[in-house]
Design a protein around this motif. Structure first.
Motif, short mmCIF file in Angstrom:
data_model
loop_
_atom_site.label_atom_id
_atom_site.label_comp_id
_atom_site.label_asym_id
_atom_site.label_seq_id
_atom_site.Cartn_x
_atom_site.Cartn_y
_atom_site.Cartn_z
N ALA A 1 0.92 -1.29 0.29
CA ALA A 1 0.22 0.13 -0.30
C ALA A 1 1.00 1.60 -0.47
O ALA A 1 0.05 2.22 -0.54
N ALA A 2 1.91 0.87 0.69
CA ALA A 2 2.76 2.77 0.99
C ALA A 2 3.33 2.75 -0.91
O ALA A 2 3.24 3.68 -1.28
N PHE A 3 4.28 1.56 -1.37
CA PHE A 3 4.30 1.59 -2.50
C PHE A 3 3.55 2.50 -3.62
O PHE A 3 3.68 3.60 -4.91
N ALA B 1 5.30 -2.75 -7.15
CA ALA B 1 6.34 -3.51 -6.65
C ALA B 1 5.20 -3.37 -5.56
O ALA B 1 5.13 -4.55 -4.83
N GLY B 2 4.04 -2.77 -5.89
CA GLY B 2 2.85 -2.41 -4.42
C GLY B 2 1.87 -3.08 -4.36
O GLY B 2 1.74 -4.64 -3.58
N LEU B 3 1.84 -3.47 -6.33
CA LEU B 3 0.16 -4.25 -6.31
C LEU B 3 0.81 -5.64 -6.48
O LEU B 3 0.99 -6.95 -5.83
N LEU C 1 0.37 -6.70 -2.91
CA LEU C 1 -0.19 -6.16 -1.86
C LEU C 1 -0.63 -8.34 -2.16
O LEU C 1 -1.85 -8.36 -1.31
N LEU C 2 -0.44 -8.32 -3.41
CA LEU C 2 -1.08 -9.68 -4.15
C LEU C 2 -0.12 -10.98 -3.55
O LEU C 2 -1.02 -12.05 -2.77
N PHE C 3 1.41 -10.85 -2.57
CA PHE C 3 1.69 -11.93 -1.97
C PHE C 3 1.26 -11.91 -0.85
O PHE C 3 1.32 -13.28 0.16
N GLY C 4 0.82 -10.19 0.13
CA GLY C 4 0.37 -9.99 1.49
C GLY C 4 -1.05 -10.76 1.49
O GLY C 4 -1.50 -11.46 2.36
#
Length: 211
Positions: A96-98, A129-131, A134-137
């Motif tokens: 989310a920060a990215f 990188a952010g997406l 998020l996908l991994f998390g």
């Protein structure tokens, strides 16, 4: 109430759960890329807030961005080491920060406030990188059809999870009885030998309780 549910969630997701591998891999891959980018930037000996046309791996950079990249990369490495819910939560927060950073720095391009020397390539990298983070998390946590052995599904549906666990244990017990019946030479294609063993064990258990 929220805290108690979250504590149970942590207990139901052991560090070696297969979901933890996904969280670790995501944190490790993105973290390694950030550290590599940051170290290359530091080797260029750039000014801390220089806004000249300095690039590393096709991305704009300066001393401040290099240091931040290494710090964030190390944080992701910590998540990779710890795994479990910590890695998942960290991936989501960092993702989310990215994404937010991508929007903010997109607005700051071509202004005097672009102190991290972002270029459009950096913005795109932040989004990607952010997406990915998020996908991994979120993997295994927010999908619509989670399997009943998923720790997050079990935490949200404790009664259904308990019933599913009982059915699984009953099926496993019957399979064991079937195997034992076959080993004892019982021909029971319809499971009669297994049921006979089941009744025998139940009778023994009842006799033991009476004695």
């Amino acid at each position: 109430m929220f805290r108690r549910s979250r504590a149970q969630l942590h207990e139901e997701l052991p560090i070696d759960h297969r979901l933890s591998v996904i969280y670790r891999v995501g944190a490790g891959l993105i973290g390694a890329g950030l550290i590599f980018f940051g170290v290359l930037g530091l080797t260029e000996r750039l000014g801390v807030f220089t806004t000249e046309n300095n690039t590393v791996l096709g991305l704009g950079t300066n001393g401040a961005l290099s240091v931040l990249s290494i710090v964030f990369g190390l944080l992701l490495f910590v998540g990779m080491i710890k795994g479990g819910n910590f890695a998942s939560d960290l991936n989501i927060a960092m993702g989310a920060a990215f994404v937010l950073s991508g929007f903010v720095n997109l607005a700051l391009l071509e202004t005097d406030w672009n102190i991290l020397n972002f270029a459009i390539q950096n913005v795109l990298f932040s989004f990607v990188a952010g997406l990915l983070l998020l996908l991994f998390g979120m993997y295994g946590r927010v999908t619509g059809r989670l399997p009943y052995d998923n720790p997050y599904w079990r935490s949200r549906h404790p009664e259904e999870a308990e019933g599913a666990q009982e059915r699984e244990e009953e099926a496993e017990r019957r399979r064991e009885l079937m195997d034992r019946a076959q080993r004892q030479g019982m021909k029971d294609p319809e499971g009669r030998g297994a049921r006979r063993l089941e009744r025998t064990e139940a009778s023994r258990g009842e006799s033991a309780r009476r004695s």
